[in-house]
Write an enzyme that holds these catalytic residues in place. Sequence first.
Site, PDB file in Angstrom:
ATOM      1  N   GLU A  88      87.545  31.940  30.580  1.00  0.00           N
ATOM      2  CA  GLU A  88      86.968  30.814  29.838  1.00  0.00           C
ATOM      3  C   GLU A  88      87.887  30.392  28.691  1.00  0.00           C
ATOM      4  O   GLU A  88      88.116  29.196  28.462  1.00  0.00           O
ATOM      5  CB  GLU A  88      85.584  31.196  29.304  1.00  0.00           C
ATOM      6  CG  GLU A  88      84.878  30.093  28.549  1.00  0.00           C
ATOM      7  CD  GLU A  88      83.519  30.514  28.011  1.00  0.00           C
ATOM      8  OE1 GLU A  88      82.844  29.669  27.387  1.00  0.00           O
ATOM      9  OE2 GLU A  88      83.131  31.688  28.197  1.00  0.00           O
TER      10      GLU A  88
ATOM     11  N   HIS B 126      79.579  35.544  21.117  1.00  0.00           N
ATOM     12  CA  HIS B 126      79.751  34.858  22.397  1.00  0.00           C
ATOM     13  C   HIS B 126      79.771  35.858  23.560  1.00  0.00           C
ATOM     14  O   HIS B 126      79.197  35.601  24.633  1.00  0.00           O
ATOM     15  CB  HIS B 126      81.054  34.050  22.356  1.00  0.00           C
ATOM     16  CG  HIS B 126      81.346  33.306  23.613  1.00  0.00           C
ATOM     17  ND1 HIS B 126      82.480  33.511  24.348  1.00  0.00           N
ATOM     18  CD2 HIS B 126      80.633  32.355  24.281  1.00  0.00           C
ATOM     19  CE1 HIS B 126      82.469  32.727  25.406  1.00  0.00           C
ATOM     20  NE2 HIS B 126      81.367  32.017  25.397  1.00  0.00           N
TER      21      HIS B 126
ATOM     22  N   GLU C  19      76.253  36.785  24.297  1.00  0.00           N
ATOM     23  CA  GLU C  19      75.560  35.703  25.012  1.00  0.00           C
ATOM     24  C   GLU C  19      75.778  35.839  26.516  1.00  0.00           C
ATOM     25  O   GLU C  19      74.844  35.709  27.312  1.00  0.00           O
ATOM     26  CB  GLU C  19      76.065  34.352  24.513  1.00  0.00           C
ATOM     27  CG  GLU C  19      75.478  33.166  25.274  1.00  0.00           C
ATOM     28  CD  GLU C  19      76.489  32.054  25.504  1.00  0.00           C
ATOM     29  OE1 GLU C  19      76.711  31.701  26.685  1.00  0.00           O
ATOM     30  OE2 GLU C  19      77.052  31.557  24.514  1.00  0.00           O
ATOM     31  N   HIS C  20      77.010  36.105  26.908  1.00  0.00           N
ATOM     32  CA  HIS C  20      77.307  36.296  28.332  1.00  0.00           C
ATOM     33  C   HIS C  20      76.566  37.505  28.895  1.00  0.00           C
ATOM     34  O   HIS C  20      75.997  37.448  29.988  1.00  0.00           O
ATOM     35  CB  HIS C  20      78.812  36.498  28.520  1.00  0.00           C
ATOM     36  CG  HIS C  20      79.600  35.233  28.578  1.00  0.00           C
ATOM     37  ND1 HIS C  20      80.292  34.828  29.689  1.00  0.00           N
ATOM     38  CD2 HIS C  20      79.808  34.263  27.643  1.00  0.00           C
ATOM     39  CE1 HIS C  20      80.901  33.690  29.451  1.00  0.00           C
ATOM     40  NE2 HIS C  20      80.623  33.327  28.212  1.00  0.00           N
TER      41      HIS C  20
END
Length: 447
Positions: A148, A68, A71-72
Site C-alpha cells: 500500500e 494504520h 486498522e488492517h
Amino acid sequence: MNGAVDFPLDQAELSFRAAGDALVRRTVLPSGVRILSEQVPGARSLTIGYWVAVGSRDEQPGHFGSTHFLEHLLFKGTPTRSALDIAISFDAVGGEHNAMTAKEYTCYYAKVQDRDLGMAIDVLTDMLTSSKLDSDEFETERGVILEELAMADDDPADVANERFFEAVLGKHPLGRPIGGSADDIRGATRTAVWEHYQANYRPQDLVVTVAGAVDHDELVAAVTRTLERAGWDLSIVQTPVRRRGGLPADIHQGQALTIVKRPLEQANLLLGMPGLLATDDRRVTMSVLTSIFGGGMSSRLFQEVREKRGLAYSVYSFAPGYSDAGLFGMYAGCTPAKAGQVAQLMLRELHRLAADGVTADEMKRASGQLSGASALALEDSDTRMSRLGRSEITLGEFADLDEALRRLALVTATDVQQLAAELASGPVSISAVGALEDDAFAAILPG
C-alpha cells in the site's frame, strides 16, 4: 432545532429534532461509551461507525504506523470469526464495510439495510473488541501495508501531499504520514501494535454513530449487549476521554521548498501555509474563501490558471483543519517547465484576494455552491454518520443543515478578505514532484 446543540461529556441523555425532521439522540453510558443516532424519515438503509479518537498524530517513537497497522489487523479475525467470515457477513447482504485511519481518529464502518443492523453491530463489535492480532496474520499484513505504501509512493500527487504536510507543519505530529514509512512498518512489532491496541481501545474511547433507518433504544441495547458479551465491563463508571484542546499549537515551518525529482510528464505542485483549527469560528469563512478561490470551475484559480492560460488541467484549493493546527493549500498539475509560473500565479491570486477582496457575485456563488453541496451530501447516510462522529469527537457540538446555512449567511466579504490577508502573511511552503530544476521556484522563494 435552533442553533447548534452542545455535546457535554457528562450528560447521559440528549434528544432533539434536526433539519428535515431527523431525530438525533445521544446516550453516554456510565462506562464512557458514547452512542449517537440520527433517524432519517423514509430511510431504508443506514451507515454505522465505530470511532476511536486516536490517530497517527498520537503515536510515539517506535509506534509510528501502528494506528494504520491496527486498522488492517482488526479485519483479520477474532476467536469466533475468520477474516473470510467477516467479509462474507457483509457481502452476503449486499452491504459495504471498511475503515479509515486519519490523523486524529480511526473509524470502522459499514453500510447495510435497516434489517441488517444487528449483524453489523455483532461483527463490528467483535472486530473492535476481540481481534486476535495473530502473529502469522501480522506478518502477512505487514506485506500488504508495504505494498500500500509502495502504491502511494508511485503516485506523485500522494508524495507531494505528504511532503506538503511535512513542509508546513514541520515537526508537529500532524506533519507525519498517517501510514508511517516503509522503515516504520518493516520495524513494527506485534508487541508494539498490541500495546497501542490495549491503550486506546477501551470503553471511554469508543464512540458509535448511526445514521439512517435506526431506532436509538434498540441500537443502545444491541451495542451494550455485544460489548458485554465480548468481555468489556461496562459497570465500571468512567468519564469519556476528553476532547483534544482547541488551543493552536506553536507551528514551526519544516522547510520552505521540497522538490522530489522524478522523470514525469507533469509536475505535481502544492503551495500553501498554516490555516485554521477545526474548531475556529472562522471555519465557515474559510469554506467561503476556499470556494471562491479554488473550489470549482468558476473559482479564481481555475479561471486564471486553466481557462485563461491553459497551464493546468487540475487546479484547486483546500483547507483541512485539526484540533490544534490547520493548513491552507493550493494544488496544480502542470508541465514542469511551467511550475514556477503556475506557483507565482496561485500566490499572486491569494495576495490579490487579500488586497482587493471579493465581489458580491462571488459571495453569492459561494453561498449557493456551499449550501447546495451541503444539502446534496446529506442525502447520503455516510455523510450523516460521519457528521455525528466529528461532532462528538472533534467539535463538541452538532450543527444541522439549517444552522450551517445560518452561519454561512453571516459571513461577509470583509471576513473573507481579512482571512485571506492573514493567510497571505503566513510562511509559504512549496512541495513539488516531477522533472524540476532546483531553481524552479526561485522567483517565489529566492535563495
